[in-house]
Scaffold this active site. Structure first.
Site, PDB file in Angstrom:
ATOM      1  CE  LYS A 120      -3.716   2.253   2.662  1.00 34.54           C
ATOM      2  NZ  LYS A 120      -4.620   1.872   3.994  1.00 34.54           N
ATOM      3  CB  SER A 177      -8.463   1.253   5.277  1.00 37.40           C
ATOM      4  OG  SER A 177      -9.346   2.502   5.397  1.00 37.40           O
ATOM      5  CB  SER A 215      -7.254   4.280   2.764  1.00 39.75           C
ATOM      6  OG  SER A 215      -6.812   3.595   3.704  1.00 39.75           O
TER       7      SER A 215
END
Length: 528
Positions: free
Chosen positions: A131, A230, A206
């Protein structure tokens, strides 16, 4: 019935009717808007992209396949599907291939150093995505903030370092929502990511780029972080497994932005993967010496776990109803456990779940952490979100509408300290009730999200639907997201498996069990 309860029931009934009327209209409008851009990614053809990370590691170590061949297969797949899905922020493909060749050289040698042993490097030679919010040396770490476009990380985040030590080879960093605080991964710097099952739908946020990369076959495992869902929402929307660990189990340092104050109590870092069998080995790697806190080496007998279920939040005024197909997938699991396995599954009647958003928001508001408008300025004062809204209306803002809205709304939440304290009291009572019910050997099956992957921008109409995941950040409970096949539209469905702190091994064991029975991840392009 108390008057307040009667009024709430009336409000809920009215909003229910409004939801029944408006939701189909909203969905119809979005379906027409995105009709021409709706497609599924190309099916996965290379068999190397259809194996769990643990199996790839075994094949690499036994020299059935080279690390270079595995990494190359994933790079080719990433290049192919990224054209449709836009999940790659930046790649390090050439560096990854060289690192894979180095692994092959080591394994082809007669003597293998201790640090490359199977115990110390259980994933030697296996590729992974990261990420973009996590520091990966030499790679962008912007979290979609335009003013950070030139920033490159100077060192690895602690969890990234542990993944590397375990032998994993990072191939790319993946897209996120702006500053990691919205449940669609889109920003003004790196664009919008698209769902591999239907490119007109969201990937979640996210950690949406991670979820998309893994589900599409461009990565086998990855790392996400979770402050309101997320890890779990992107895993749900993309049909993969994800685990939000107990607090303190995995280091969350080295992220941008990194929460301050007691916001850190809501943030956790954890694994995302296509195969449930990879969850526990990955979590052990990420946890390092802290793995003993959750007794991750302790074997679990699923037959001795006590099961509870809850099919919705009990009547929130702010959150959408759980769609029938999502509830039905959960009911099928409950029926299987009862009728085929022969275990008792009790339906939980606790009512405080309906205040999930209020409890999460109150916990955030009282945390004393940095406000979002400050994050938006990269800690250089505060962004005037009202001015940014005007600029956005004429296409001149460097920020997304959800980020601007959050910056405006956060200040409003701070104006109600009395209400926030009351909601935290409700949260504490729910925590006590759940600990008494679940104990040390119970799990709760609970929806991850009330809707299958929405169309792009559709979440703006349902901003509080993350409450189904956010609740367990506020409670600091470990949770595993488990996929359960596809809906009639060909979009992933599934649910959360929740337990009490430091019992992470329980929901992971249940996820592994359910993967064997219900199949787990379904490759994009498969008919429902």
């Amino acid at each position: 019935m108390k008057v307040s309860h009667l009024l709430r029931s009336i409000q809920y009934a009215v909003l229910t009717v409004v939801g029944w009327v408006l939701t189909p209209i909203i969905r119809l409008i979005f379906s027409l808007v995105y009709r021409s851009s709706s497609k599924c990614v190309t099916p996965i053809e290379d068999p190397l992209c259809l194996l769990p990370a643990t199996e790839l590691a075994r094949k690499i170590r036994t020299r059935e396949v080279t690390s270079e061949a595995v990494v190359r297969a994933y790079i080719e797949r990433a290049r192919l599907v990224n054209r449709d899905c836009n999940f790659i922020v930046a790649d390090r493909f050439q560096e990854a291939l060289q690192e894979a060749r180095n692994v092959d050289t080591i394994l082809d040698g007669h003597v293998i150093a201790e640090k490359f042993s199977e115990q110390n490097a259980p994933f030697l030679g296996v590729p992974t995505s990261i990420k973009e919010a996590f520091a990966l040396k030499g790679m962008p770490q912007t979290s979609g903030l335009v003013m950070m476009r030139d920033y490159r990380a100077s060192e690895d985040a602690p969890v990234v370092g542990r993944l590397r030590q375990a032998g994993l080879i990072p191939t790319m960093v993946t897209n996120v929502s702006e500053l990691c605080m919205w449940y669609e991964s889109a920003n003004q710097l790196n664009g919008r990511s698209c769902n591999p099952y239907n490119t007109s739908r969201i990937v979640g946020g996210s950690s949406g780029g991670e979820g998309c990369a893994i589900a599409s076959g461009a990565a086998v495992v990855g790392v996400g972080s979770d402050i309101g869902g997320s890890i779990r929402m992107p895993s749900f929307f993309n049909g993969i497994f994800g685990h939000k660990p107990s607090n303190g189990l995995v280091p969350s340092g080295g992220q941008f932005p990194l929460p301050t104050g007691r916001d850190m109590e809501l943030l956790t870092t954890g694994p995302m993967c296509r195969y449930a069998t990879d969850l526990l080995p990955l979590l052990k790697v990420m946890s390092g010496p802290e793995a003993k806190l959750a007794k991750l080496d302790q074997k679990v007998d699923v037959m001795k776990i006590r099961f509870f279920t809850k099919f919705d939040d009990g009547g929130s005024l702010l959150v959408s109803h759980v769609e029938p197909e999502i509830q039905e997938s959960q009911r099928k699991v409950v029926q299987y456990l009862r009728d085929t396995v022969g275990v008792h599954v009790e339906e939980l009647k606790l009512t405080k779940f309906q205040y999930a958003f209020e409890m999460w928001a109150a916990k955030m508001a009282l945390s004393g952490g940095t406000d979002f408008a400050t994050y938006m300025s990269n800690y250089n004062g505060r962004v005037n979100c009202y001015l940014e809204l005007l600029k956005w209306l004429v296409g001149r803002s460097n920020h997304t509408l959800p980020a601007i809205g959050l910056g405006m709304g956060q200040g409003l939440a701070d104006l109600t300290p009395g209400t926030n304290k009351k909601n935290v009291q409700i949260l504490n009572k729910l925590d006590q009730e759940l600990r008494e019910v679940l104990g040390e050997d119970g799990v709760l099956l609970y929806p991850t999200h009330p809707k299958v992957a929405p169309y792009h921008n559709e979440p703006i109409f349902y901003p509080f639907n993350f409450a189904y995941t956010g609740l367990f950040n506020a409670l600091a409970y470990p949770v595993t997201q488990c996929p359960l096949g596809l809906s009639s539209e060909g979009l992933p469905v599934g649910f959360q498996i929740v337990t009490t702190p430091n019992n992470d091994r329980l929901p992971i064991a249940v996820a592994v069990f359910l993967e064997r029975v219900f199949g787990g991840w379904v490759p994009p392009g498969t008919r429902p």
